[in-house]
Each structure stands twice: as structure tokens, then as C-alpha cells.
Design a protein around this motif. Structure first.
Motif, short mmCIF file in Angstrom:
data_model
loop_
_atom_site.label_atom_id
_atom_site.label_comp_id
_atom_site.label_asym_id
_atom_site.label_seq_id
_atom_site.Cartn_x
_atom_site.Cartn_y
_atom_site.Cartn_z
N ARG A 154 0.80 -1.23 0.00
CA ARG A 154 0.00 0.00 0.00
C ARG A 154 0.84 1.28 0.00
O ARG A 154 0.28 2.37 -0.04
CB ARG A 154 -0.96 0.01 1.19
CG ARG A 154 -0.31 -0.41 2.51
CD ARG A 154 -1.21 -0.14 3.69
NE ARG A 154 -2.39 -0.98 3.69
CZ ARG A 154 -3.48 -0.72 4.43
NH1 ARG A 154 -3.53 0.35 5.20
NH2 ARG A 154 -4.50 -1.53 4.40
N TYR B 267 -11.99 2.08 0.88
CA TYR B 267 -12.56 1.46 -0.33
C TYR B 267 -12.06 0.02 -0.36
O TYR B 267 -10.87 -0.21 -0.48
CB TYR B 267 -12.11 2.26 -1.55
CG TYR B 267 -12.56 1.75 -2.91
CD1 TYR B 267 -13.66 0.91 -3.07
CD2 TYR B 267 -11.87 2.14 -4.05
CE1 TYR B 267 -14.04 0.46 -4.33
CE2 TYR B 267 -12.25 1.71 -5.32
CZ TYR B 267 -13.33 0.86 -5.44
OH TYR B 267 -13.70 0.41 -6.70
N VAL C 267 -8.27 5.29 0.86
CA VAL C 267 -7.91 5.91 -0.43
C VAL C 267 -7.99 7.44 -0.37
O VAL C 267 -7.60 8.11 -1.32
CB VAL C 267 -8.81 5.40 -1.59
CG1 VAL C 267 -8.56 3.91 -1.85
CG2 VAL C 267 -10.29 5.66 -1.34
N THR C 268 -8.51 7.96 0.73
CA THR C 268 -8.64 9.42 0.87
C THR C 268 -8.48 9.81 2.33
O THR C 268 -8.99 9.12 3.22
CB THR C 268 -10.05 9.89 0.45
OG1 THR C 268 -10.20 9.68 -0.95
CG2 THR C 268 -10.27 11.37 0.75
N ARG D 295 -3.76 4.15 -5.34
CA ARG D 295 -4.57 3.31 -4.45
C ARG D 295 -5.99 3.15 -4.98
O ARG D 295 -6.57 2.07 -4.92
CB ARG D 295 -4.62 3.93 -3.04
CG ARG D 295 -3.35 3.71 -2.25
CD ARG D 295 -3.58 4.12 -0.79
NE ARG D 295 -2.41 3.81 0.03
CZ ARG D 295 -2.42 3.82 1.35
NH1 ARG D 295 -3.52 4.15 2.01
NH2 ARG D 295 -1.33 3.52 2.03
N LEU D 296 -6.52 4.25 -5.51
CA LEU D 296 -7.88 4.16 -6.07
C LEU D 296 -7.90 3.19 -7.25
O LEU D 296 -8.80 2.36 -7.38
CB LEU D 296 -8.34 5.57 -6.49
CG LEU D 296 -9.74 5.69 -7.09
CD1 LEU D 296 -10.81 5.11 -6.18
CD2 LEU D 296 -10.05 7.16 -7.42
N GLN E 23 -7.62 -0.45 -5.95
CA GLN E 23 -8.84 -0.98 -5.34
C GLN E 23 -9.93 -1.23 -6.38
O GLN E 23 -10.66 -2.20 -6.30
CB GLN E 23 -9.34 -0.05 -4.23
CG GLN E 23 -8.42 0.03 -3.02
CD GLN E 23 -8.01 -1.32 -2.46
OE1 GLN E 23 -7.01 -1.90 -2.88
NE2 GLN E 23 -8.80 -1.86 -1.55
#
Lengths: 435, 435
Positions: free
Chosen positions: B220, B354, B359-360, B409-410, B413
Motif C-alpha cells: 500500500r 474502499y 484511499v482518501t 490506491r484508487l 482498489q
């Protein structure tokens, strides 16, 4: 009485209503029994008038730039420059304690005489002034148009690393950093990566920062700037790149004209209109400059100096009514090792000049590993240092090429700014690392 | 016989015509008196068949990935998986000498068993394989949707400097560089700059690289990644940010679904559909994990560990059929000094999870200089080091906040990738600085 939250731009359609406006008190004039506040929000400015003594007393001493929530009625005004205004019945301060700003950003006459140093030292403040904001609204429109046009032409956006292990041109002018005990550099350009990506996507573009550790401190140089890059495969020559860029530039200018009319007007400029852009070979340009334009070149006869670029563009503006001009066929020696040579020792490369300043460099690249290796050796570069780059050429690369547009230079030339530093939110130059 | 230049995607509408195709010979099967070549261009793949002995002899030994120009007739084929193909009457090699690639990128079964190291070492090559390309087509669509949605919401795109003089969070995990004899750092985030720009534009966004000199080497973490940031003024609380992000995420997912259907199908995934996203306070989440989900937290009780995030998302996926979950009200102590505290010592901050991964991160910020200074002091930070940042707060800043989405990351996922490193073209981690 109920109120409706609006943006300043919507005020015309709320005459007679009670509204709420949130913004900065850009200018405050306190006449004792009457107070005028210019409130700026993201869409523009509104004049707010206060005639209620209690509210004036409360708002007295309001510093310019304080963030406020205004409630009041939208009324028509006798004043020509603000035909609609808000008569406030409530002013709420949203900021903490504020100080009187050291720069009167609401007065353009004051901004016009501000030194570049003050303009940049007080950047968090000066960026709020209307004409400075206009620069970056135009810049954002350029960026949007660049990305959306190329996406429409089947280019794929990429993000290449800015921490790299090799320079693209042999190691000069690189910022060095320590990367977990290894020596690394900040990328001077996404050149190698965008070329590698031609093998994957055929057409790619990138909008990202690039770094030049150059000692220059001029109106045209920055040590960190935003490069608008594209690279495309299966081209015949640099002419395919030029043709794509001409369509791109038309789109960018049309988009800026459409979305930023007020901003262009503030600077008294119009976007260039053209069906095509004239081209001149570099040696023809030098010949013209020497014989007709009274150019006194410096000792470097292989390229144009800034004065040559200026004279040449002035000539073409007068003779052919064009602000844009391509120079092509630069000698191979002034181009990087990956430039595609012509049969006669020149290169399939070009620069785009815009009102006397180079805003783009581009060209066709070598796409055969053996020719790249030979070109590196000719320049004393060690092919061993370019193993990763050469990898993709060993497995088949199409004829390709691309270009890079300096976002800040393009903004500067479009708006007629005196220095490229004014086209960067927070510029970095030899002496400036803050704010 | 005349031929028309087409892209592979257009082949269906040229049956019976003679065409020209430019692309890479992604796979080559030479059966002696018959040869099949899968040609890949920017729009997809086409099967090319060669039955002319002279051409087969000439093309014999063609390495996969060679760039070629094929001319031939478009014919219907008895094969179900390639109902239309090109019968070549001419094959021209456009690359230089090519080698047989060390990785069979056209065979997905081979790609699936490739080690991560090989995948990244041969990146210029592996990026050409169809499923790897799909990742970055989706990523480009995410970026386009992010920028265009926010532009429509009156956000202005900014470009903040990545060479900075101070860290945003006190100096840990910064890459250092020498900037003309001064110590400088690579920006960990555009945080301070995007906040300053709220004073100018009220709403801003940025897409740019950020740098973390963290020693982590996990699925990650990245040391250089692309941060999708926005920041907006005149908010009431973090709920305004969450509301904006929900609209944004819907737009992003809808755009990916619309423009990348084939890519989503390759990964066997669908974009999440939702009308809203559930929210949970961090301490409620911890309570739920401890009492119902058999969570064994590590020693840090102020935040969730990766396992906690995973368990929680699994629970919400089953119980509420949602892949997305907001955690809110983090303790002030685990958030940066600029986080807006709640009355009870927590903060107006949030994370978006997510499918088990953050992710945020976002939140409302302090907007009063005096409160920022107090918060710095509480953490042992020296307000003197933040002079430029504090400048804009002295002259009036509205209540504001923002968030940052990790682009990689988005992407990871959404597509269900095993590691975030596969969602970067050329990843940088502790041990990897090339290619």
C-alpha cells in the motif's frame, strides 16, 4: 426574512430578494454614515453597501481581505460601474483576527507599481488580486484544453517518475538528492518515459513538473516548471507533430477565448487566430536575420539568441501577421542525442516561437537501438547508463516523436507578462525557495 | 491497388477493402505455409494472416513486438475469436533490429505468473501487455474525470511547487535536496499551497506528484505517488467535503464505466454504484471491530491498523452492500496540526475506505492564525518555520477544508490489484529507483 445563498455572478437574477454572500472584503470604504465593501467570491465581485449605523459601527475597522458572510437585499443602484448591489442588514466575520494587508491588492494602480520581489514575497496575498488571479485562471484553462484535446485524439495521460537515476542529456543541470542512500536526480523532462510509453499506448501525454538546476536568472527561465508533453508513434516526420500541435494550439486558444473572456480583456489581449503556422529552416532564419533584420548574433552561430528570436518574430508579425512561427531543421549538434538526423547533418526537430519566445521544442526521435547507441557514443555518453531506456528499443519501437510546451511561457506570451515568474503561483529560481 | 490507413478498431467497417495498419506484432505464429500475426495498435488488436510464401519467407523470424506496417485486404474469417482479419500482401518492418523479448507479454497466463520483480524490471516491455495497459487506461480515465468534474464545480486547477523549504508535518519522512547551496525538500503534499490558494480562488484542485521518504515496503506504500487534491472555502464542516467527494466519486466511476468497459471486463470488476456512502465515527468503528468482528488491534489504539480496515470493510460489504465507507472524527492527536478540532478533542476529519484500504484523507482545517499557532506550539512546532503559510491567515481566511485521493490506491482498489506498485508506470520504492 429568508435568504438564499448565491454567488456574486448570479446577483442580476436576484434583484429584490434577500441573499447571502460569502467572500472576502476585497476593499472597504468607510464614509462614516455609509460604508462600501467590495466582496469577492470565486465567481467575481459584488458591491455591498451598508447604511445602518449599528452595522457600520460593528463593521468599522474591517480589514480588507477579511472573510465575511453578508446578508442583505439585492437592489438596483444609480452607479454605472455597479448597477446592482447588496444593501447589507448583517455582516458576520468568518476569519479570525485580521491585519491590514501590507499590499493594497484591490487597487490595480498599486499592484502595477509593485516590485517583483514584493509581488513574490507576499504571494499568498498578491495571488488574491483580480489581475493576478486572471493569469492562473487562463493557465488552468490552457491545461484543461491541452489534456482534453489530446484525450480526444486518443492520447493516454501518463504520470512518469520525477525521481530518476539518470539525466536525459548526460547529467548537466540536475538537482541531486539522496534516495535511501543512493544518488538520485530530479527529472529534467519526462522524455525517456514518454518515449517508452509510445511502445505501450502509441500516443501519450503528461502534465507535470520538470527541474533544471540552471544558474540563469532571467525573465524566461525557471528552475521548476510545468511541462506539457506529448509523444506519438508511427509518424512519417516532424511534420506530423507540427500538424498535431497546430490543431492543439487552435483548440487551446479557442478554449481560453471561450472560458476566459474577462481575463483576456483585463490584459487587453486577444488569442491568436490562424489557419496554419509558417515554418522556416533555422539556417534560413539566420540568413534572413543577418541580411535583412540587422541581427548581430553572439558567438554561438548554431542557434538563435533571444534577440534573434525577438527580431524574427517581429518581422513575421509585420510581414505575415502571425504571432507564431516554427523554426525547423536545427543542426544535430544543438539537439539531444535522441534527435532524428536528416540526411544532411541537420535534425528533424523544431521550436515554436510565440511573440519572440520559444514556447515549444520538439522533434522526431531515433527509434533504432543501434542508432541511439551510435549517437550516444558520438557525444561521449556511455550506453551502459541508458540500459533501461534502450530496453524498449531492443524489442521494437515505431518511428515516433513529440514535443514539450512550457506552460508558464505559453501563459506569459499569451497575456504579455514581463517575466515568466509572474506565470507561476510560487516560483522557484536561483534565489527563491519560498513562499 | 490503393489502400486506406485505419486503426484496428475500425476494421469491421472496411471489409472487402485494402487497408494499411501500423502497430506492434504482439504475437507471431509461423506455421510454415501460413503465418498469423496479432497486430496491436493504440485502439486494440487485429489478426493478420499471411499465406503468400514470399511474404512468409521475408517475415520469417519476426520477433514479437516489432513495429510493422501491414498492407492487405480485410476479409471475414471462419474463426470465432477473430471474425474479421487482414490478409496481408505486404509487411514492412519499421523498427530496427529486434530481439525476442524475455517476457511473453501477449500470453496472459505467462504474465499472471510473472514475479513482481520481473514485472517491474522489464517495465518498458511489460507495460505493453494488454492487461497492464488496461490499468493505465483506467487510471487516465480517473484523472480526466477528477479534473473535469471539479472544473465543472468551479474549482481552478493549480500547480504548486514540489521543491519546498519546510515539511507540512514537521519534517519527518522528507527527501532532502541541495538547492543552490540551500537545504530543500520534496513536498509531501500540496497542503499548504492549496490552502493558500483558497484565499485566491476559493476552490482549487491539483493533480501532482508527492514524496514520502518512508521506509515502508508494503502493498500500500509508495515513495512517489500522484495525489489528487482539492480544497474548498466557505464550508460549514467536513460534511460539505464529504458531500462534494460523493458527487466526485460517482462521476469518476461513471466515467470509467463509460470509457473503459473492456478494461473493467478484463479484470472482472464493476464500478461501485451508490446513492450515498455510510459514515462511522472512528471510535464507533473500533467498538464494532472489538465487540463484533473479532479484531485484535495492535498497540496503537488511536487509529485502525490495515487488518482493522479490512475487517470493517468486509463487514460493511456484507451488512450494507457497500464497498465504500467514511470513518470520521479521528482524535486530534493522530491528525496534523492544521486539523479543525471538535469541541470534544476529536477532529473534523475523515478517511474514505474502499474495499479495505484508505484511499482518501481529508478534513476541515483551522482557519484562524492564532489557533494555528497554538496548535503548532502544542505539538512542539515552531511557528517561525511556518511564516509563509501563516501569512495568508493573517489577512483573512474562510472556514475551509479539503482532501487528497491517492490515484494509485484508487486504481488498485477499483481493479483489485494485489499491490499498489502495479498501479504505477514506473514505481519508486525503498529499493527501486529504476527503470
Amino acid at each position: 426574512m429568508q435568504s438564499v445563498a448565491i454567488q456574486s455572478q448570479q446577483i442580476q437574477s436576484h434583484i429584490g430578494e434577500r441573499v447571502e454572500l460569502k467572500g472576502h472584503a476585497q476593499a472597504v470604504r468607510d464614509l462614516g454614515n455609509l460604508m462600501f465593501i467590495t466582496v469577492r467570491d470565486r465567481t467575481g465581485c459584488v458591491q455591498v453597501v451598508v447604511d445602518d449605523k449599528a452595522i457600520i459601527a460593528k463593521a468599522s475597522g474591517l480589514s480588507p481581505e477579511t472573510a465575511v458572510l453578508i446578508k442583505g437585499s439585492v437592489v438596483q443602484s444609480p452607479q454605472k460601474n455597479a448597477p446592482v448591489e447588496v444593501r447589507a442588514d448583517s455582516i458576520e466575520v468568518l476569519s479570525g483576527e485580521t491585519e491590514v494587508p501590507p499590499v493594497e491588492i484591490s487597487k490595480q494602480s498599486k499592484m502595477d507599481t509593485l516590485s517583483l520581489t514584493a509581488m513574490l514575497d507576499y504571494r499568498p496575498l498578491t495571488l488574491r488580486s483580480p489581475k493576478v488571479r486572471a493569469i492562473f485562471k487562463v493557465q488552468a484553462a490552457i491545461g484543461r484544453a491541452f489534456a482534453n484535446f489530446l484525450t480526444g485524439e486518443e492520447f493516454v495521460e501518463i504520470h512518469s517518475p520525477k525521481i530518476v537515476s539518470t539525466g536525459t542529456e548526460g547529467g548537466a543541470n540536475l538537482f541531486k538528492l539522496d534516495y535511501f542512500g543512493k544518488q538520485a536526480f530530479l527529472a529534467q523532462s519526462p522524455q525517456f518515459y514518454k518515449q517508452m510509453m509510445v511502445g505501450a499506448f502509441e500516443r501519450v501525454f503528461e502534465v507535470g513538473p520538470v527541474y533544471r538546476a540552471e544558474e540563469h536568472d532571467t525573465t524566461r527561465h525557471l528552475n521548476e516548471y510545468v511541462s506539457l508533453d506529448f509523444e506519438m508513434g508511427f509518424i512519417e516526420s516532424e511534420q506530423d507533430l507540427i500538424a498535431m500541435q497546430i490543431k492543439l494550439m487552435k483548440h487551446i486558444f479557442a478554449h481560453v477565448e471561450e472560458t476566459c473572456p474577462a481575463e483576456l480583456e483585463m490584459f487587453g489581449v486577444k488569442v491568436p487566430k490562424f489557419s496554419t503556422i509558417p515554418q522556416l529552416k533555422l539556417h534560413e532564419a539566420q540568413e534572413l536575420l543577418r541580411t535583412k533584420l540587422n541581427w548581430k548574433p553572439g558567438p554561438d552561430t548554431t542557434d538563435l539568441d533571444p534577440e534573434g528570436e525577438r527580431l524574427l518574430c517581429q518581422h513575421f508579425a509585420e510581414a505575415e501577421n502571425t504571432d507564431l512561427l516554427y523554426l525547423t531543421h536545427y543542426p544535430r549538434s544543438v539537439r539531444p542525442f535522441y534527435a532524428m538526423p536528416t540526411a544532411d547533418g541537420l535534425s528533424h526537430s523544431f521550436d515554436l516561437l510565440y511573440k519572440g519566445l520559444e514556447v515549444t521544442t520538439g522533434g522526431q526521435r531515433l527509434h533504432k537501438a543501434e542508432e541511439l547507441i551510435e549517437s550516444m557514443r558520438m557525444r561521449g555518453l556511455d550506453p551502459e547508463s541508458f540500459t533501461d531506456y534502450l530496453q524498449c528499443f531492443r524489442y521494437g519501437m515505431p518511428p515516433h516523436g513529440g514535443l514539450a510546451i512550457g506552460l508558464e511561457r505559453l501563459t506569459k506570451q499569451l497575456l504579455g507578462l514581463p517575466t515568466v515568474k509572474l506565470a507561476v503561483l510560487f516560483p522557484r529560481d536561483r534565489n527563491r525557495l519560498t513562499p
